[in-house]
Motif scaffolding. Structure first.
Motif: not given
Length: 719
Positions: A694-708
């Protein structure tokens, strides 16, 4: 500041070790005494149930505790031999020191049935305080060929639970520690480095148990604390030591020992402090619930977290300062390049198929949580004791033989009605008769025992006639049992059965009614209702504290809104799945287990502890991802590299936790067995489905928005 602290630890390493040695010896002395001050299952709550119990003891001469002597014989034993054996057993007990009353099988009808009989010794002491009396009784009673007597009842069961808890702890350690050593050898590749975390774990637990002993002067301590605190402490302290030693070994390749210690304290030491804070906050949520066992575990757990973090940041670096490069001695496995690891390949596989992997992971978690909706929660009772214990077998035999199914304690409600003036006045009897009539009309009431039902009086006038003109020898015992001045005791038997939500709702409703008289409610049903209400009313405050504090800490740590929100939601989902699996295993009776209800402590304890632990792993992983993202600006690359560099240590830490807590699956005390299995399953799900997929899949899908973060995204260095 931590680098300076690390430097001082190195300079004063021998002093630090000396201080810890004195602390360990001092704490060890009191740790050995801890089992002596533990008592009960910890489900004590200062509410209406306790107030009613005090009225029954004070006004109706109800004893504080009772010991049952269950006599059993073979069919070949004659009636005369049987009678003589029972008489000979009670003969030396006639003037037994401390007993309030002694009732033999010959004193009342119904105390002898076929090949079974029972007697009762009552005491004006709490069950937990009868250790001396129990030891004396065991010396006096003797079995004979074809005949035996077994002690049972709450005082014996409490003592046996304490004994079983100590045996379970030793058994779990015998299973868990050797396997944990193997996992550590696989993680470090060497025997010396693997042995040190076990030493730290033992030091942390011994010190904590010594400190917890002193809590007994302020609050009653549950026997379950003997298992729960070592379970938490051993797993957590080994995890901390694993993280610390791993970083020290990395630094030692490039730096001399003093600098390696400083850097390790400043980096791994910082992570340990933060991780400990997460678990500490999770356990502090239990303090909202004013029930002894939750307070015990909160205090004991918070203490072991603090001592584990303290030993990892003081005792461990001082020990490593002395050992230096000897930490690498006795290597048995060669080191592997991280970039070529299984984790690197798996992370790339997940990142190439993020949508499919996310759907698969969510489907597994949602499927796992389905049984959770059927969860039946119960307060641990005699069924907590291993089935082979004589006291449990005897008590179950006693109930089956001598207590009708519809009159057992789990179906009984005690009600004390208080009147103005003597309860046997005509006007007061009419009011009481009206209340009894209302009770008898209730569809959940099987029957009501009272002076009316026992004497056969149909109304207040008839009861007055019986009291005034009836046979005093017959009426006096009835009145003594049910009436005392302005108080009358009623026994209400419900049709709801054990651990019934309907029974709790019934007594909640009746306790709130205006009956025209002051009414006090007691009995096991009232006890359960108060315990359940306290947990379900107060637990949300603990959850709110955990959610808010975790969100704020992660938000400030990573300057992101999505990462903490995502972490909290994933934890809730994975823990819900855990509860579903636990229900499937224990309540539905798989893997050869007899179906049992889920211990009431399990959901709260597992949530409070595992939520903090999984945040520990989350922080360690996301910190490395963030570090690579700030260097490269490539979210996908940062995620793959972060997973690759942290996966081995996170997996090893999770494996240690699973091994240490999972070892309690092989123990006999059911709540502890369920708790150990629950924590192990929760960590397994978190380390596999959540952390690997889940973590890598969501990190990939959210992209730069992870760091918003409030309208801004992080920019990589150089961008």
């Amino acid at each position: 500041m931590l680098q300076k602290f690390g430097k001082e630890i190195y300079e004063y390493r021998k002093w630090v070790l000396g201080i810890w040695l004195l602390l360990i010896i001092s704490a060890g002395i009191f740790a050995l005494k801890l089992p002596e001050v533990l008592s009960g299952n910890g489900f004590e709550y200062n509410g209406a149930y306790n107030n009613t119990k005090k009225i029954l003891e004070r006004s109706f001469d109800q004893p504080k505790s009772s010991i049952i002597l269950l006599f059993q014989k073979n069919r070949s034993v004659s009636a005369d031999e049987w009678k003589k054996y029972i008489q000979d057993t009670f003969q030396p007990l006639k003037h037994f020191n401390g007993a309030k009353s002694i009732t033999t099988p010959f004193d009342r009808q119904g105390m002898m049935k076929g090949n079974d009989a029972y007697g009762i010794l009552t005491f004006d002491k709490d069950s937990e305080s009868l250790g001396k009396e129990i030891r004396q009784l065991k010396k006096i009673i003797k079995d004979k060929p074809g005949m035996k007597v077994t002690l049972t009842g709450e005082p014996i069961i409490v003592q046996d639970l304490n004994k079983a808890s100590q045996e379970d702890l030793a058994k779990a350690e015998m299973i868990g520690l050797p396997i944990a050593l193997i996992v550590l050898i696989l993680a470090f590749g060497g025997v010396v480095a693997a042995a040190v975390p076990l030493l730290i774990g033992i030091v942390s637990i011994l010190t904590t148990m010594g400190v917890v002993y002193f809590y007994s002067y302020q609050t009653p301590l549950s026997i379950f604390i003997l298992n729960i605190v070592p379970m938490i402490g051993l797993a957590l302290s080994i995890d901390f030591a694993l993280l610390f030693i791993n970083r020290f070994k990395e630094e030692l390749k490039l730096k001399p020992v003093p600098e390696a210690i400083q850097t390790t304290v400043a980096t791994a030491g910082r992570s340990i402090i933060f991780s400990g804070l997460c678990v500490f906050i999770g356990l502090s949520g239990l303090l909202f619930i004013k029930i002894d066992i939750f307070q015990n575990v909160a205090l004991g757990g918070m203490t072991v977290v603090f001592i584990s973090a303290l030993s990892a940041n003081t005792f461990l670096p001082a020990l490593l300062s002395v050992m230096g490069k000897k930490i690498n001695h006795l290597s048995v496995l060669p080191a592997k390049e991280k970039q070529q690891s299984l984790w690197y390949r798996f992370a790339q596989y997940v990142m190439k198929r993020p949508v499919v992997m996310m759907i698969v992971a969510l489907a597994l978690l949602l499927f796992g949580l389905i049984p959770a909706k059927e969860m039946n929660l119960a307060i641990p009772g005699i069924d907590s004791l291993p089935a082979h214990y004589p006291s449990r077998i005897a008590y179950e035999t006693f109930k089956k033989q001598f207590i009708p199914a519809d009159q057992q304690d789990e179906n009984k409600v005690a009600i004390i009605l208080e009147t103005k003036g003597n309860a046997l006045q005509q006007a007061n009897l009419e009011k009481i008769d009206k209340v009894i009539g209302q009770l008898e009309k209730d569809p959940l009431v099987h029957k009501v025992n009272s002076p009316f039902s026992v004497t056969g009086a149909r109304n207040a006038a008839q009861l007055m006639q019986i009291v005034q003109y009836g046979d005093k020898q017959k009426t006096a015992p009835v009145l003594a049992a049910f009436v005392k001045d302005n108080k009358m005791r009623l026994e209400v038997f419900l049709t709801t059965g054990k651990n019934s939500a309907k029974a709790r709702e019934w007594i909640r409703d009746w306790s709130a009614r205006d009956l025209g008289l002051k009414a006090s409610f007691g009995g096991q049903i009232k006890f359960q209702q108060e315990i359940f209400d306290e947990i379900f009313t107060k637990a949300p405050y603990g959850l709110l504290l955990i959610f808010l504090s975790t969100f704020l800490i992660l938000m400030l740590a990573f300057r992101s809104l999505l990462i903490p929100l995502k972490a909290i939601l994933m934890n809730i989902l994975s823990l819900s799945c855990t509860f579903g699996v636990v229900v499937w295993i224990f309540q539905q009776g798989h893997f050869g287990l007899k179906p049992v209800d889920i211990a009431l402590i399990l959901p709260v304890f597992v949530f409070s502890l595992v939520f903090g632990l999984s945040m520990d792993y989350e922080v360690f992983l996301i910190s490395r991802i963030q570090e690579f993202y700030e260097k490269t600006g490539d979210n996908s690359l940062a995620t793959v590299k972060g997973l690759t560099y942290t996966s081995k240590i996170i997996t090893s830490a999770a494996a240690i936790m699973i091994v240490v807590t999972g070892a309690f699956a092989f123990t006999g005390v059911m709540p502890i067995k369920q708790l150990g299995v629950g924590i192990a399953i929760a960590i397994f799900i978190d380390a596999t489905i959540v952390r690997m997929v889940l973590v890598p899949a969501l990190m990939k899908l959210l992209g730069d928005w992870n760091w918003w973060f409030f309208g801004a995204k992080k920019k990589a260095v150089g961008q």
